[in-house]
Design a protein around this motif. Structure first.
Motif, PDB file in Angstrom:
ATOM      1  N   PRO A  83       8.008  -4.360  -1.317  1.00  0.00           N
ATOM      2  CA  PRO A  83       7.596  -3.961  -2.669  1.00  0.00           C
ATOM      3  C   PRO A  83       8.355  -2.701  -3.060  1.00  0.00           C
ATOM      4  O   PRO A  83       8.623  -1.833  -2.216  1.00  0.00           O
ATOM      5  CB  PRO A  83       6.097  -3.697  -2.520  1.00  0.00           C
ATOM      6  CG  PRO A  83       5.691  -4.456  -1.310  1.00  0.00           C
ATOM      7  CD  PRO A  83       6.871  -4.436  -0.383  1.00  0.00           C
ATOM      8  N   GLU A 106       8.302  -1.443 -12.405  1.00  0.00           N
ATOM      9  CA  GLU A 106       7.445  -2.618 -12.557  1.00  0.00           C
ATOM     10  C   GLU A 106       7.187  -2.938 -14.022  1.00  0.00           C
ATOM     11  O   GLU A 106       7.102  -4.110 -14.409  1.00  0.00           O
ATOM     12  CB  GLU A 106       6.126  -2.417 -11.814  1.00  0.00           C
ATOM     13  CG  GLU A 106       6.259  -2.260 -10.303  1.00  0.00           C
ATOM     14  CD  GLU A 106       6.838  -3.482  -9.608  1.00  0.00           C
ATOM     15  OE1 GLU A 106       6.811  -4.578 -10.194  1.00  0.00           O
ATOM     16  OE2 GLU A 106       7.321  -3.336  -8.462  1.00  0.00           O
ATOM     17  N   ASN A 142       7.072  -9.648  -5.051  1.00  0.00           N
ATOM     18  CA  ASN A 142       6.968  -9.391  -6.486  1.00  0.00           C
ATOM     19  C   ASN A 142       5.476  -9.407  -6.833  1.00  0.00           C
ATOM     20  O   ASN A 142       4.669 -10.013  -6.122  1.00  0.00           O
ATOM     21  CB  ASN A 142       7.722 -10.469  -7.266  1.00  0.00           C
ATOM     22  CG  ASN A 142       8.177  -9.995  -8.631  1.00  0.00           C
ATOM     23  OD1 ASN A 142       7.509  -9.196  -9.277  1.00  0.00           O
ATOM     24  ND2 ASN A 142       9.319 -10.506  -9.082  1.00  0.00           N
ATOM     25  N   GLY A 143       5.102  -8.755  -7.921  1.00  0.00           N
ATOM     26  CA  GLY A 143       3.697  -8.673  -8.284  1.00  0.00           C
ATOM     27  C   GLY A 143       3.068 -10.028  -8.529  1.00  0.00           C
ATOM     28  O   GLY A 143       3.738 -10.987  -8.950  1.00  0.00           O
ATOM     29  N   GLU A 145       1.142 -11.176 -10.853  1.00  0.00           N
ATOM     30  CA  GLU A 145       1.275 -11.704 -12.217  1.00  0.00           C
ATOM     31  C   GLU A 145       2.670 -12.251 -12.450  1.00  0.00           C
ATOM     32  O   GLU A 145       2.835 -13.314 -13.071  1.00  0.00           O
ATOM     33  CB  GLU A 145       0.947 -10.620 -13.233  1.00  0.00           C
ATOM     34  CG  GLU A 145      -0.526 -10.229 -13.261  1.00  0.00           C
ATOM     35  CD  GLU A 145      -0.824  -9.230 -14.359  1.00  0.00           C
ATOM     36  OE1 GLU A 145       0.103  -8.887 -15.131  1.00  0.00           O
ATOM     37  OE2 GLU A 145      -1.982  -8.786 -14.452  1.00  0.00           O
ATOM     38  N   ASN A 146       3.697 -11.552 -11.971  1.00  0.00           N
ATOM     39  CA  ASN A 146       5.071 -12.020 -12.150  1.00  0.00           C
ATOM     40  C   ASN A 146       5.314 -13.321 -11.391  1.00  0.00           C
ATOM     41  O   ASN A 146       5.968 -14.245 -11.898  1.00  0.00           O
ATOM     42  CB  ASN A 146       6.059 -10.960 -11.660  1.00  0.00           C
ATOM     43  CG  ASN A 146       6.055  -9.708 -12.500  1.00  0.00           C
ATOM     44  OD1 ASN A 146       5.693  -9.741 -13.677  1.00  0.00           O
ATOM     45  ND2 ASN A 146       6.442  -8.588 -11.909  1.00  0.00           N
ATOM     46  N   TYR A 164       2.469 -10.003  -4.434  1.00  0.00           N
ATOM     47  CA  TYR A 164       2.057  -8.708  -3.909  1.00  0.00           C
ATOM     48  C   TYR A 164       0.918  -8.141  -4.745  1.00  0.00           C
ATOM     49  O   TYR A 164       1.031  -8.028  -5.966  1.00  0.00           O
ATOM     50  CB  TYR A 164       3.243  -7.743  -3.918  1.00  0.00           C
ATOM     51  CG  TYR A 164       2.907  -6.360  -3.407  1.00  0.00           C
ATOM     52  CD1 TYR A 164       2.672  -6.144  -2.053  1.00  0.00           C
ATOM     53  CD2 TYR A 164       2.814  -5.279  -4.276  1.00  0.00           C
ATOM     54  CE1 TYR A 164       2.367  -4.881  -1.570  1.00  0.00           C
ATOM     55  CE2 TYR A 164       2.510  -4.011  -3.805  1.00  0.00           C
ATOM     56  CZ  TYR A 164       2.291  -3.814  -2.451  1.00  0.00           C
ATOM     57  OH  TYR A 164       1.974  -2.564  -1.987  1.00  0.00           O
ATOM     58  N   GLY A 165      -0.163  -7.767  -4.080  1.00  0.00           N
ATOM     59  CA  GLY A 165      -1.316  -7.178  -4.755  1.00  0.00           C
ATOM     60  C   GLY A 165      -2.607  -7.793  -4.270  1.00  0.00           C
ATOM     61  O   GLY A 165      -2.620  -8.835  -3.595  1.00  0.00           O
TER      62      GLY A 165
END
Length: 241
Positions: A83, A106, A142-143, A145-146, A164-165
């Motif tokens: 990340p 981000e 990658n996040g 949501e993305n 990621y998250g």
């Protein structure tokens, strides 16, 4: 890479297939065992987003830390696979500017990368793997949501999408989630990624790995992971089985 079952006789002395196959480097076994679950990294693996991300990271690092552009890009690429906030901690340990720099990166990333689509040849390779009975997952830092937005517009229905998250990240957390979802052991999975960090995850977790030489060269992969197959493009993956 001793934890991965690619160390058959002759491994470490790569055979090179014709460049047209997309196989850059293949240890001396005829075929890899077919996995139960294929886990695919996103940026640099399923989509050609790394040049765009490297440009954005270079801009942010230069602006926030005063680092020269050439060095900023090298630092980003050397730590890719993590990340971005953890990349910054690798580059600038305990720097108070890291959180703000990460937030800037981000926030700008969706506008830069949102229009990048998965190539048709990659989609066909995924469909071919599914036709062989393999479940297909995304495993990205990658996040969330993305990664979810990518999956919705990919034109391919992934069996599992992990970003990621929320306590998740590439590595043990994603692999444990995959195991719960499909009842698969580490040795029944295969991870495909473009970064040395991806290979290190596979080595640490004891999961078979294939490198894709988009961000790092086949030679760089071979130096770090002498027994790992390397392909030049994702579309070559089905030819390994």
């Amino acid at each position: 890479m001793s934890t991965v079952p690619f160390d058959v006789t002759g491994a470490g002395h790569p055979g090179v297939a014709a460049r047209s196959t997309g196989v850059a480097r293949l240890p001396a076994q005829a075929r890899l065992p077919l996995p139960k679950v294929l886990l695919c990294d996103l940026d640099g693996t399923l989509i050609d987003s790394m040049p765009t991300l490297a440009d954005l990271a270079t801009e942010v690092i230069e602006a926030r830390y005063g680092t020269q552009r050439v060095l900023a890009r090298e630092l980003y690429l050397a730590t890719c696979g993590l990340p971005f906030v953890k990349q910054l901690e690798e580059m600038f340990p305990d720097d108070a500017r890291n959180a703000e720099a990460s937030a800037t990166f981000e926030s700008r990333k969706p506008a830069r990368c949102g229009a990048i689509r998965m190539p048709a040849e990659t989609r066909r390779a995924l469909e071919e793997m599914r036709g062989l009975g393999v479940r297909v997952a995304v495993s990205s830092n990658n996040g969330i949501e993305n990664v979810g937005a990518f999956a919705r517009d990919a034109g391919f229905k992934f069996d599992l999408v992990l970003g990621y998250g929320d306590g998740l990240a590439k590595g043990r957390a994603h692999l444990d989630a995959t195991s719960r979802a499909f009842g698969a052991s580490r040795q029944e999975m295969l991870f495909v990624g473009d970064s040395l960090h991806d290979g290190e995850i596979a080595e640490r977790e004891g999961i078979p790995f294939v490198g894709i030489a988009t961000t790092f060269s086949p030679e760089r992969f071979a130096l770090r992971f002498p027994s790992v197959p390397v392909i030049r493009r994702f579309s070559a993956l089905p030819t390994l089985f």
